[in-house]
Scaffold this active site. Structure first.
Site, PDB file in Angstrom:
ATOM      1  CB  SER A 320      46.948  43.764  47.444  1.00  0.00           C
ATOM      2  OG  SER A 320      47.687  42.603  47.130  1.00  0.00           O
ATOM      3  CD1 TRP A 323      46.870  40.667  54.291  1.00  0.00           C
ATOM      4  CD2 TRP A 323      48.082  39.843  52.611  1.00  0.00           C
ATOM      5  NE1 TRP A 323      46.871  39.300  54.406  1.00  0.00           N
ATOM      6  CE2 TRP A 323      47.607  38.768  53.399  1.00  0.00           C
ATOM      7  CE3 TRP A 323      48.870  39.558  51.494  1.00  0.00           C
ATOM      8  CZ2 TRP A 323      47.890  37.447  53.096  1.00  0.00           C
ATOM      9  CZ3 TRP A 323      49.159  38.237  51.192  1.00  0.00           C
ATOM     10  CH2 TRP A 323      48.675  37.205  51.989  1.00  0.00           C
ATOM     11  CG  HIS A 324      52.011  40.818  49.726  1.00  0.00           C
ATOM     12  ND1 HIS A 324      50.842  41.179  49.088  1.00  0.00           N
ATOM     13  CD2 HIS A 324      52.282  39.553  49.311  1.00  0.00           C
ATOM     14  CE1 HIS A 324      50.444  40.180  48.313  1.00  0.00           C
ATOM     15  NE2 HIS A 324      51.293  39.190  48.426  1.00  0.00           N
ATOM     16  N   GLY A 325      53.356  43.270  53.484  1.00  0.00           N
ATOM     17  CA  GLY A 325      54.408  43.664  54.408  1.00  0.00           C
ATOM     18  C   GLY A 325      54.242  45.087  54.900  1.00  0.00           C
ATOM     19  CG  PHE A 474      54.357  37.736  53.765  1.00  0.00           C
ATOM     20  CD1 PHE A 474      54.873  38.949  54.168  1.00  0.00           C
ATOM     21  CD2 PHE A 474      54.829  37.170  52.603  1.00  0.00           C
ATOM     22  CE1 PHE A 474      55.837  39.597  53.415  1.00  0.00           C
ATOM     23  CE2 PHE A 474      55.791  37.815  51.832  1.00  0.00           C
ATOM     24  CZ  PHE A 474      56.286  39.023  52.255  1.00  0.00           C
TER      25      PHE A 474
END
Length: 474
Positions: A320, A323-325, A474
């Site tokens: 997670s 996934w954000h960066g 994002f």
């Protein structure tokens, strides 16, 4: 184009809604699709052909999968997943991995790698998840695949949710793609308009005002930064990201309701949470549910031994964060939350029951610390900033010079964030827009409040040059 820009507010949205409402029912999907293509092309024209090509491949792969049996079905599903994840990996993470490989090579005495930086397509994280949910839902038999390619393209590209969510799973709007008549009411349109304006006000009147000061504080030289000022910057950013992201979700949900779509809620007063577990049930709800249903449960969920369960939790939140960066501070942010989720399982949930409402305070402080990892430009910058926050020197003059507007906005943000800790307030928030038919008095009140908030927000948008959107990258 972001929702809080003059181009969107005064040109694109009014023109689009006018055409959409005037179009006959059989053409509404076509109007919505053309508007969505224009919306995406405005900011991502260079990637539009590649994006459309991936949608075409995904559509026909899933049609073939639905007609296949046994191992052939799994091959088509795997191909679809590899296509979507491969695109995400290349565009979002190629620079990260090549950059880290270059640093390792340099440290070992070799030459640095040279490559052309890969540009990140707008919204790729969100529409990748939606293509994946379509593939997996059809494979699981939750829904049959859409017959019309154009309906599938609309599901992926519908502009209110395309850039930053909510992440709408296929089965949640599969029927609405073909028939929205049940939600095509005046009450729904009015509620959608009000929801849009509420989100706009949260974004431009609260998030932007706090964001200016948070940016200034985070950009200070460590020598100029005191512990109180560091805490203030972290708290300001904590409220900024909530009102920025939840405001955008409100706008997306509001536009969806005006069009007859019912998008899932994405936020539910996350800062009144009594544990990090509860925080993730209230923050970015659609992402949390996606991770649970498509990653955590397939890994074994709660049906495994404790050690494996903790590993699964940490794995999900590491992913997670990533996934954000594509940066180590995002990985650290995911690991940080994963750690506290494990601690919740071990003993903190019992602690929150003992403390009752007071457990909101430690949960909020943990969240604030986590947001520093999220906000900082790098992991080293985040650690340096956190080191300042926990220094023991607290000079009394360090908060002098902050504007009354900032303090007022900060107080308003805190009030709006925490007032739902009162049960009656939360019940009122959840129910006051859902009643149908909407009473005339409520409709008039909503209409007047909508006009006032829109005028205030529009005046800010026109007069201010500071209008970032945190999740746009994002």
């Amino acid at each position: 184009m972001v929702f809080s820009s003059t181009l969107f507010l005064f040109y694109f949205l009014p023109g689009f809604l006018l055409l959409y409402f005037l179009a006959p029912t059989r053409l509404k999907n076509a109007v919505a699709l053309i508007g969505s293509l224009l919306f995406y092309a405005w900011g991502g024209l260079n990637f539009l052909a590649l994006f459309l090509g991936s949608v075409v491949l995904n559509f026909y792969l899933i049609r073939l999968m639905d007609a296949a049996m046994g191992w052939q079905k799994r091959i088509y599903l795997t191909s679809s997943i590899l296509l979507n994840v491969g695109m995400l990996f290349y565009f979002k993470y190629a620079n990260f991995f090549l950059g880290n490989l270059s640093e390792v090579k340099t440290a070992l005495g070799g030459e640095a790698l040279h490559w052309q930086q890969v540009v990140l397509p707008i919204g790729i994280s969100f529409f990748t998840f939606e293509k994946l949910t379509y593939s997996i839902d059809v494979y699981r038999g939750v829904n049959r695949p859409l017959r019309s390619f154009w309906d599938f393209l609309l599901y992926i590209m519908l502009f209110p949710k395309m850039i930053a969510g909510p992440i709408v799973r296929f089965h949640e709007i599969a029927e609405q793609l073909q028939d929205r008549s049940a939600f095509d009411t005046v009450d729904q349109k009015l509620a959608g308009l009000f929801r849009f304006v509420i989100g706009l006000a949260k974004k431009v009147l609260i998030a932007n005002a706090l964001g200016q000061e948070a940016d200034r504080i985070f950009q200070l030289n460590p020598a100029e930064l005191s512990a109180p000022l560091a805490w203030l910057g972290a708290v300001a950013y904590t409220f900024q990201i909530y009102f920025d992201f939840s405001g955008y979700s409100d706008m997306a949900i509001g536009i969806g309701r005006m069009l007859g779509f019912q998008f899932p809620e994405n936020f539910n007063n996350p800062y009144i949470s009594r544990s990090i577990t509860e925080f993730w049930q209230r923050w970015h709800i659609t992402l949390g549910r996606w991770m649970r249903d498509y990653l955590y449960i397939p890994l074994g969920g709660n049906r495994v031994k404790p050690a494996r369960l903790y590993l699964n939790l940490w794995t999900v939140f590491l992913l997670s964060g990533f996934w954000h960066g594509a940066a180590w501070n995002f990985v650290a942010w995911g690991a940080f939350h994963g750690l506290f989720l494990i601690l919740d399982r071990l003993f903190q949930l019992r602690l929150s029951r003992l403390l009752g409402p007071l457990s909101i305070v430690p949960t909020f402080l943990i969240t604030v610390v986590g947001w520093v990892l999220f906000r900082a430009e790098s992991l080293s910058a985040a650690l340096a900033y956190l080191g300042t926050m926990f220094r023991l020197d607290w000079p009394s003059h360090s908060l002098v010079g902050l504007s009354p507007e900032f303090w007022t906005t900060l107080g308003l943000a805190a009030t709006l964030s925490f007032m739902a800790a009162l049960p009656r307030v939360e019940r009122w928030e959840l129910g006051w827009l859902t009643a149908e038919p909407m009473p005339l008095r409520r409709a008039i009140g909503l209409g007047l409040l909508t006009v006032v908030l829109f005028l205030l927000s529009a005046s800010y948008v026109v007069s201010s040059t500071f209008n970032p959107f945190i999740y746009f990258r994002f």
